[in-house]
Design a protein around this motif. Structure first.
Motif, PDB file in Angstrom:
ATOM      1  N   PRO A 201      42.192  71.299  35.317  1.00 43.18           N
ATOM      2  CA  PRO A 201      42.894  72.154  36.351  1.00 43.18           C
ATOM      3  C   PRO A 201      42.001  72.474  37.176  1.00 43.18           C
ATOM      4  CG  PRO A 201      42.073  73.678  34.194  1.00 43.18           C
ATOM      5  CD  PRO A 201      41.779  72.031  33.924  1.00 43.18           C
ATOM      6  N   VAL A 202      42.644  72.674  38.550  1.00 42.58           N
ATOM      7  CA  VAL A 202      41.783  73.020  39.676  1.00 42.58           C
ATOM      8  C   VAL A 202      42.558  74.040  40.555  1.00 42.58           C
ATOM      9  CG1 VAL A 202      41.136  72.086  42.003  1.00 42.58           C
ATOM     10  CG2 VAL A 202      41.322  70.737  39.812  1.00 42.58           C
ATOM     11  N   ALA A 203      41.936  75.057  40.730  1.00 41.97           N
ATOM     12  CA  ALA A 203      42.426  76.145  41.401  1.00 41.97           C
ATOM     13  C   ALA A 203      42.902  75.523  42.868  1.00 41.97           C
ATOM     14  CB  ALA A 203      41.545  77.365  41.686  1.00 41.97           C
ATOM     15  N   PRO A 204      44.293  75.978  43.041  1.00 45.07           N
ATOM     16  CA  PRO A 204      44.777  75.607  44.435  1.00 45.07           C
ATOM     17  C   PRO A 204      44.081  76.533  45.470  1.00 45.07           C
ATOM     18  CG  PRO A 204      46.444  76.274  42.746  1.00 45.07           C
ATOM     19  CD  PRO A 204      45.242  76.442  42.355  1.00 45.07           C
ATOM     20  N   PRO A 205      44.186  76.056  46.686  1.00 45.12           N
ATOM     21  CA  PRO A 205      43.628  76.975  47.738  1.00 45.12           C
ATOM     22  C   PRO A 205      44.414  78.560  47.840  1.00 45.12           C
ATOM     23  CG  PRO A 205      44.574  74.924  48.607  1.00 45.12           C
ATOM     24  CD  PRO A 205      44.872  74.819  47.141  1.00 45.12           C
ATOM     25  N   GLU A 206      43.532  79.503  48.292  1.00 45.79           N
ATOM     26  CA  GLU A 206      44.163  80.741  48.252  1.00 45.79           C
ATOM     27  C   GLU A 206      45.444  80.871  49.141  1.00 45.79           C
ATOM     28  OE1 GLU A 206      41.112  83.568  48.890  1.00 45.79           O
ATOM     29  OE2 GLU A 206      40.163  83.364  46.775  1.00 45.79           O
ATOM     30  N   THR A 207      45.198  80.142  50.172  1.00 44.85           N
ATOM     31  CA  THR A 207      46.428  79.961  50.967  1.00 44.85           C
ATOM     32  C   THR A 207      47.716  79.627  50.609  1.00 44.85           C
ATOM     33  OG1 THR A 207      45.667  78.075  52.081  1.00 44.85           O
ATOM     34  CG2 THR A 207      45.047  80.022  53.045  1.00 44.85           C
ATOM     35  N   LEU A 208      47.933  78.899  49.432  1.00 45.73           N
ATOM     36  CA  LEU A 208      49.065  78.421  49.059  1.00 45.73           C
ATOM     37  C   LEU A 208      50.051  78.991  48.557  1.00 45.73           C
ATOM     38  CD1 LEU A 208      50.318  75.493  48.995  1.00 45.73           C
ATOM     39  CD2 LEU A 208      49.331  74.996  46.580  1.00 45.73           C
ATOM     40  N   LEU A 209      49.817  80.190  47.751  1.00 41.72           N
ATOM     41  CA  LEU A 209      50.640  81.067  47.343  1.00 41.72           C
ATOM     42  C   LEU A 209      51.383  81.720  48.552  1.00 41.72           C
ATOM     43  CD1 LEU A 209      52.313  82.397  44.980  1.00 41.72           C
ATOM     44  CD2 LEU A 209      50.708  83.968  44.688  1.00 41.72           C
ATOM     45  N   PRO A 210      50.700  82.227  49.502  1.00 37.06           N
ATOM     46  CA  PRO A 210      51.342  82.977  50.582  1.00 37.06           C
ATOM     47  C   PRO A 210      52.391  82.007  51.365  1.00 37.06           C
ATOM     48  CG  PRO A 210      48.880  83.647  50.599  1.00 37.06           C
ATOM     49  CD  PRO A 210      49.203  82.585  49.171  1.00 37.06           C
ATOM     50  N   ARG A 211      51.683  80.611  51.506  1.00 37.81           N
ATOM     51  CA  ARG A 211      52.778  79.918  52.079  1.00 37.81           C
ATOM     52  C   ARG A 211      53.848  79.648  51.267  1.00 37.81           C
ATOM     53  NH1 ARG A 211      47.939  75.461  52.956  1.00 37.81           N
ATOM     54  NH2 ARG A 211      47.013  76.432  54.738  1.00 37.81           N
ATOM     55  N   LEU A 212      54.002  79.711  50.019  1.00 37.61           N
ATOM     56  CA  LEU A 212      54.977  79.395  49.179  1.00 37.61           C
ATOM     57  C   LEU A 212      55.917  80.752  49.448  1.00 37.61           C
ATOM     58  CD1 LEU A 212      53.926  78.386  45.831  1.00 37.61           C
ATOM     59  CD2 LEU A 212      56.027  77.459  46.950  1.00 37.61           C
ATOM     60  N   HIS A 213      55.290  81.857  49.612  1.00 37.39           N
ATOM     61  CA  HIS A 213      56.140  82.845  49.857  1.00 37.39           C
ATOM     62  C   HIS A 213      57.153  82.896  50.888  1.00 37.39           C
ATOM     63  CE1 HIS A 213      53.446  85.920  46.926  1.00 37.39           C
ATOM     64  NE2 HIS A 213      54.576  85.062  46.303  1.00 37.39           N
ATOM     65  N   ARG A 214      56.365  82.471  52.031  1.00 37.02           N
ATOM     66  CA  ARG A 214      56.795  82.474  53.428  1.00 37.02           C
ATOM     67  C   ARG A 214      57.826  81.298  53.338  1.00 37.02           C
ATOM     68  NH1 ARG A 214      51.574  82.680  55.445  1.00 37.02           N
ATOM     69  NH2 ARG A 214      51.460  80.213  55.868  1.00 37.02           N
ATOM     70  N   ALA A 215      57.838  80.407  52.716  1.00 36.08           N
ATOM     71  CA  ALA A 215      58.742  79.308  52.514  1.00 36.08           C
ATOM     72  C   ALA A 215      60.030  79.760  51.702  1.00 36.08           C
ATOM     73  CB  ALA A 215      58.341  77.951  51.902  1.00 36.08           C
ATOM     74  N   ILE A 216      59.701  80.467  50.757  1.00 38.22           N
ATOM     75  CA  ILE A 216      60.918  81.240  50.169  1.00 38.22           C
ATOM     76  C   ILE A 216      61.721  82.046  51.078  1.00 38.22           C
ATOM     77  CG2 ILE A 216      61.306  82.930  48.182  1.00 38.22           C
ATOM     78  CD1 ILE A 216      59.052  81.692  46.664  1.00 38.22           C
ATOM     79  N   GLU A 217      60.726  82.986  51.709  1.00 35.16           N
ATOM     80  CA  GLU A 217      61.683  83.866  52.598  1.00 35.16           C
ATOM     81  C   GLU A 217      62.044  83.302  53.872  1.00 35.16           C
ATOM     82  OE1 GLU A 217      58.604  86.386  53.429  1.00 35.16           O
ATOM     83  OE2 GLU A 217      58.443  87.358  51.414  1.00 35.16           O
ATOM     84  N   GLU A 218      62.102  82.024  53.902  1.00 36.03           N
ATOM     85  CA  GLU A 218      62.430  80.964  55.029  1.00 36.03           C
ATOM     86  C   GLU A 218      62.212  81.768  56.514  1.00 36.03           C
ATOM     87  OE1 GLU A 218      65.874  78.367  52.788  1.00 36.03           O
ATOM     88  OE2 GLU A 218      66.452  80.330  54.081  1.00 36.03           O
ATOM     89  N   VAL A 219      60.991  82.294  56.708  1.00 36.79           N
ATOM     90  CA  VAL A 219      60.703  83.047  57.933  1.00 36.79           C
ATOM     91  C   VAL A 219      60.773  81.895  59.102  1.00 36.79           C
ATOM     92  CG1 VAL A 219      58.862  84.143  59.215  1.00 36.79           C
ATOM     93  CG2 VAL A 219      59.308  84.328  56.921  1.00 36.79           C
ATOM     94  N   PRO A 220      61.494  82.284  60.032  1.00 36.06           N
ATOM     95  CA  PRO A 220      61.728  81.341  61.226  1.00 36.06           C
ATOM     96  C   PRO A 220      60.327  80.916  61.832  1.00 36.06           C
ATOM     97  CG  PRO A 220      62.960  82.932  61.430  1.00 36.06           C
ATOM     98  CD  PRO A 220      62.444  83.328  60.274  1.00 36.06           C
TER      99      PRO A 220
END
Lengths: 190, 246
Positions: B62-81
């Motif tokens: 297992p490798v810890a993903p970058p800390e920025t990945l979850l916030p990016r996922l959140h943004r993608a989910i929210e479909e922020v323009p």
């Protein structure tokens, strides 16, 4: 069914109801294993991150893709990540061939590149079981299995690289899968 | 029937590993649509093999993903323009004109007569860019020459919403300095990812296609000049470069 598998099913049910906290919890559980296998297959951080992002987004957008009657969420999701990683590697190979950029990839990571991953205990247990089961395979069976799974290679390519008939590759692959299935099922029952 | 099922099991094992190709892949597709749904044995075998395929992933560390990945996922989910992606009509028109001219004049094959497949590939890429530029929301972006980079050299990025392909085009990319090569970077939240070298053909006409790129993931693009054959960790701020916000 292990307790953790039941918890995953509950988290998946909540994700299906658009529960973001449940989504974050599944990310906390499976982000490390997902990124680990994506890195192992793609050997490139950039692509691995995209693979993991796309897999989690697919889970959020189409949670119904997981059929809870057909096995553990863990297996479903990590298979999804693996499939996307292999797809990404093959696309990357095609692109590389087209743009002559073969010599400049990001460094390949080794077997255990990160020591700081905090992992749920049950995943560590399952990981140990899987690795032990793999270790029991005859070397030639493990080789074809790993070339396909982690190398993203087709059986035709494996046969060419090893200089053996493709029928032998198929036979060894199936034998390896059967032995693993039996060994891991025994662990599940135990 | 036992022999048949042995053959089917081999195909199913290859199928779940994504290791089939050619006639085997076609046969597996037929089996999965015509036989497996009505055969409890094969259905159970397929389910077992698929579960095994998922668990095999655990063999990788297992490798810890970058800390920025979850916030990016959140943004993608929210479909922020995405901010700052207003169409650049000037770049659009200029690139369209130059590519149309290149295709019409057969310019793509002028210096590639002994490399027909490359010429065909580049012509195909040019047509794909033209096609993409006609799609809704296509947003060509001019990369600004940095520092002492020739001001007349043009590099244009073309992408469109919901299209997972990014193109990079230039009709007059200068030759890199001896021993150097161009490197393509994509940026997100201040972090730069080395995508790979940007190959410059002898005629200076660059038509680069990056497939399966989540263009919503990145907010910047940068071409730098790096020592050929090396794997840079950070973009070099020396030498020629072109850069743009996406």
């Amino acid at each position: 069914m292990r307790e953790e598998d039941s918890q995953d099913l509950e988290l998946h049910r909540r994700v299906s109801a658009r529960d973001r906290a449940a989504f974050d919890e599944l990310y906390r559980r499976y982000g490390g294993p997902a990124y680990g296998v994506a890195l192992r297959v793609t050997a490139q951080e950039l692509i691995a991150q995209e693979v993991v992002q796309e897999a989690f987004l697919a889970l959020w957008r189409a949670p119904e893709a997981f059929d809870r009657t057909r096995g553990a969420f863990r297996s479903f999701f990590l298979a999804l990540v693996h499939h996307r990683a292999v797809d990404a590697v093959r696309r990357e190979q095609r692109l590389r061939q087209r743009t002559e950029r073969a010599s400049n990839l990001e460094p390949v990571h080794g077997e255990d590149p990160a020591e700081d991953v905090v992992e749920d205990a049950y995943l560590g247990v399952r990981r140990k079981e899987v690795r032990e089961a793999l270790a029991t395979l005859p070397a030639e069976q493990r080789q074809v299995l790993e070339m396909a799974y982690f190398g993203g290679k087709t059986q035709v390519v494996i046969a060419e690289e090893l200089g053996i008939p493709i029928g032998t590759v198929k036979t060894r692959t199936l034998a390896a899968m059967r032995k693993l299935r039996v060994a891991l099922a025994r662990e599940d029952e135990g | 029937m036992t022999q048949d099922h042995e053959r089917i099991d081999e195909l199913l094992a290859g199928y779940v590993l994504l290791a089939l190709s050619g006639p085997d892949a076609e046969e597996a597709d037929r089996l999965l649509s015509e036989h497996v749904p009505s055969c409890p044995r094969c259905g159970a075998t397929l389910a077992d093999l698929q579960a095994l395929s998922g668990d095999l992933a655990l063999a990788a560390a297992p490798v810890a993903p970058p800390e920025t990945l979850l916030p990016r996922l959140h943004r993608a989910i929210e479909e922020v323009p995405l901010a700052g992606r207003a169409p650049r009509r000037g770049a659009f028109v200029a690139l369209a004109a130059s590519i149309v001219a290149l295709v019409a004049m057969g310019g793509l094959s002028l210096t590639l007569d002994d490399r027909l497949s490359d010429a065909e590939t580049r012509a195909g890429t040019a047509l794909e860019i033209l096609s993409l530029m006609r799609s809704p929301g296509a947003e060509p972006v001019s990369l600004a020459p940095q520092g002492e980079t020739p001001a007349a050299s043009s590099l244009v990025e073309v992408s469109a919403p919901n299209v997972r392909t990014l193109y990079l085009a230039s009709e007059n990319c200068p030759e890199p300095a001896p021993g150097m090569a161009y490197q393509l970077w994509l940026g997100a939240d201040g972090q730069w990812f080395a995508v790979g070298p940007m190959f410059r053909p002898e005629d200076g006409v660059v038509l680069l296609e990056l497939e399966d790129v989540d263009t919503s993931f990145y907010d910047a693009i940068w071409i730098t000049e790096e020592v050929a054959g090396t794997v840079p960790q950070e973009p070099s701020t020396e030498g020629r470069s072109w850069r743009a916000e996406l």
